[in-house]
Design an enzyme around this catalytic site. Structure first.
Site, PDB file in Angstrom:
ATOM      1  N   ASP A  11       0.813  -1.226   0.000  1.00  0.00           N
ATOM      2  CA  ASP A  11       0.000   0.000   0.000  1.00  0.00           C
ATOM      3  C   ASP A  11       0.846   1.276   0.000  1.00  0.00           C
ATOM      4  OD1 ASP A  11      -2.675  -0.822  -0.182  1.00  0.00           O
ATOM      5  OD2 ASP A  11      -2.874  -1.122   1.979  1.00  0.00           O
ATOM      6  N   ARG A  37       0.479  -1.672   7.598  1.00  0.00           N
ATOM      7  CA  ARG A  37       1.038  -0.471   6.964  1.00  0.00           C
ATOM      8  C   ARG A  37       2.052   0.251   7.866  1.00  0.00           C
ATOM      9  NH1 ARG A  37      -2.808   3.311   3.480  1.00  0.00           N
ATOM     10  NH2 ARG A  37      -0.734   3.753   2.662  1.00  0.00           N
ATOM     11  N   ARG A  45     -10.001   5.761  10.672  1.00  0.00           N
ATOM     12  CA  ARG A  45      -8.544   5.668  10.759  1.00  0.00           C
ATOM     13  C   ARG A  45      -7.979   6.705  11.737  1.00  0.00           C
ATOM     14  NH1 ARG A  45      -6.484   2.806   6.292  1.00  0.00           N
ATOM     15  NH2 ARG A  45      -8.048   1.266   5.706  1.00  0.00           N
ATOM     16  N   HIS A  53     -11.425   7.089   4.544  1.00  0.00           N
ATOM     17  CA  HIS A  53     -10.518   8.236   4.659  1.00  0.00           C
ATOM     18  C   HIS A  53     -11.274   9.459   4.160  1.00  0.00           C
ATOM     19  CE1 HIS A  53      -6.447   5.860   4.354  1.00  0.00           C
ATOM     20  NE2 HIS A  53      -6.583   6.338   5.576  1.00  0.00           N
ATOM     21  N   CYS A  87      -5.148   9.511  -3.394  1.00  0.00           N
ATOM     22  CA  CYS A  87      -4.414   8.627  -2.484  1.00  0.00           C
ATOM     23  C   CYS A  87      -2.962   8.454  -2.928  1.00  0.00           C
ATOM     24  CB  CYS A  87      -5.049   7.238  -2.434  1.00  0.00           C
ATOM     25  SG  CYS A  87      -6.738   7.210  -1.881  1.00  0.00           S
TER      26      CYS A  87
HETATM   27  N1  ARG Z   1      -5.380   0.053   1.089  1.00  0.00           N
HETATM   28  C1  ARG Z   1      -5.101   1.342   1.613  1.00  0.00           C
HETATM   29  C2  ARG Z   1      -5.665   1.440   3.018  1.00  0.00           C
HETATM   30  O1  ARG Z   1      -6.726   0.917   3.239  1.00  0.00           O
HETATM   31  C3  ARG Z   1      -5.675   2.409   0.738  1.00  0.00           C
HETATM   32  C4  ARG Z   1      -5.290   3.788   1.166  1.00  0.00           C
HETATM   33  C5  ARG Z   1      -5.911   4.845   0.312  1.00  0.00           C
HETATM   34  N2  ARG Z   1      -5.401   6.109   0.632  1.00  0.00           N
HETATM   35  C6  ARG Z   1      -6.119   7.221   0.803  1.00  0.00           C
HETATM   36  N3  ARG Z   1      -5.514   8.337   0.970  1.00  0.00           N
HETATM   37  N4  ARG Z   1      -7.447   7.189   0.877  1.00  0.00           N
HETATM   38  O2  ARG Z   1      -5.072   2.029   3.908  1.00  0.00           O
END
Ligand code: ARG
Length: 271
Positions: free
Chosen positions: A66, A91, A136, A165, A259
């Site tokens: 990612d 991550r 998040r 997000h 992203c």
């Molecule tokens: N797979 C990543 C996650 O879930 C995607 C992140 C996408 N980034 C963003 N800025 N929305 O963290």
């Protein structure tokens, strides 16, 4: 409408994959074409270059699929860089890699005290920092952002797991305007958005479901997923020039153009 030259950080999706699921878009059993992801990403980078923007690149790290989503690498405003702390262990190792990049680039570094997923959740809109929470970035990190950057932070409560997000539910178009999906926000946050941005563009679920709001604007040109045709038409009506890109492979991880793109703001002049 004036376009502002932008300075971006991107990460080539060399090791892109969907090996785990940390958002509803990710299905580790579905096939992913990494070469196609790279070609789609290269096209996005070319679009930025053609618009006159500067693109810096961070070296991708094996085992961090990612890492292509550079927006989550930090928040960079007025020459200050706030590093990130990811919610998910998968991550976690991206954070020090991005931190090291900011440090060698000469930014004044700040470390997060709470979960903070960078520009995925923290968006500068005019003189306000819009800060997402609910999935998040921790609400507690919003106070730290306000202390570090000195912009009033407005908390935005996200309520739909598909729009986990802030940058999947809202896009900053210029100093005064945003586009967003009202249903992705709590009632209170919707009221705040109406108050702050009475002229905002309201997106439909159809546009949000192709990550149409995961767009990048320089104040005049808006780069967005080409599948978001309704939103593109609304933006053109408002006088923006839209540029569609296909990032369908990266969407399998829940990401779009924004992203993949971290804004580097050196100082007040290049905000
Ligand atoms: N797979 C990543 C996650 O879930 C995607 C992140 C996408 N980034 C963003 N800025 N929305 O963290």
């Amino acid at each position: 409408m004036d376009a502002t030259r932008q300075h971006f950080l991107m990460c080539r999706p060399t090791y892109f994959a969907v090996d785990y699921a940390i958002n509803p878009w990710m299905d580790p059993t579905a096939p992913v074409d990494t070469d196609l992801a790279v070609r789609q990403w290269e096209r996005l980078r070319q679009v930025y270059r053609d618009l006159g923007h500067t693109v810096e690149e961070i070296t991708p790290v094996p085992g961090l699929p990612d890492m292509v989503f550079a927006a989550n690498g930090g928040t960079v405003i007025d020459g200050k860089a706030m590093a990130v702390q990811f919610r998910d262990p998968q991550r976690a190792d991206e954070a020090p890699a991005y931190r090291a990049w900011f440090e060698q680039a000469g930014f004044e570094m700040y470390d997060p005290k709470h979960v903070n997923e960078g520009e995925g959740d923290i968006l500068l809109a005019g003189d306000h920092l819009l800060a997402g929470t609910g999935f998040r970035t921790a609400h507690a990190s919003h106070a730290q952002l306000q202390e570090v950057f000195g912009y009033p932070v407005i908390t935005m409560q996200l309520v739909d797991p598909r729009f986990y997000h802030l940058d999947t539910a809202l896009t900053v178009l210029d100093e005064r305007t945003v586009a967003y999906l009202p249903e992705a926000f709590s009632r209170g946050s919707q009221a705040v958005l109406r108050r702050l941005f009475p002229d905002a563009v309201h997106a439909t679920m159809a546009d949000a479901e192709v990550l149409g709001l995961n767009a990048v604007s320089d104040g005049r040109h808006v780069v967005l997923p080409e599948q978001a045709t309704g939103l593109a038409a609304k933006l053109r009506e408002r006088g923006y020039q839209t540029i569609g890109v296909d990032l369908s492979e990266l969407r399998k991880a829940g990401g779009g153009p924004k992203c993949c793109t971290l804004r580097l703001r050196q100082g007040k002049a290049s905000r």
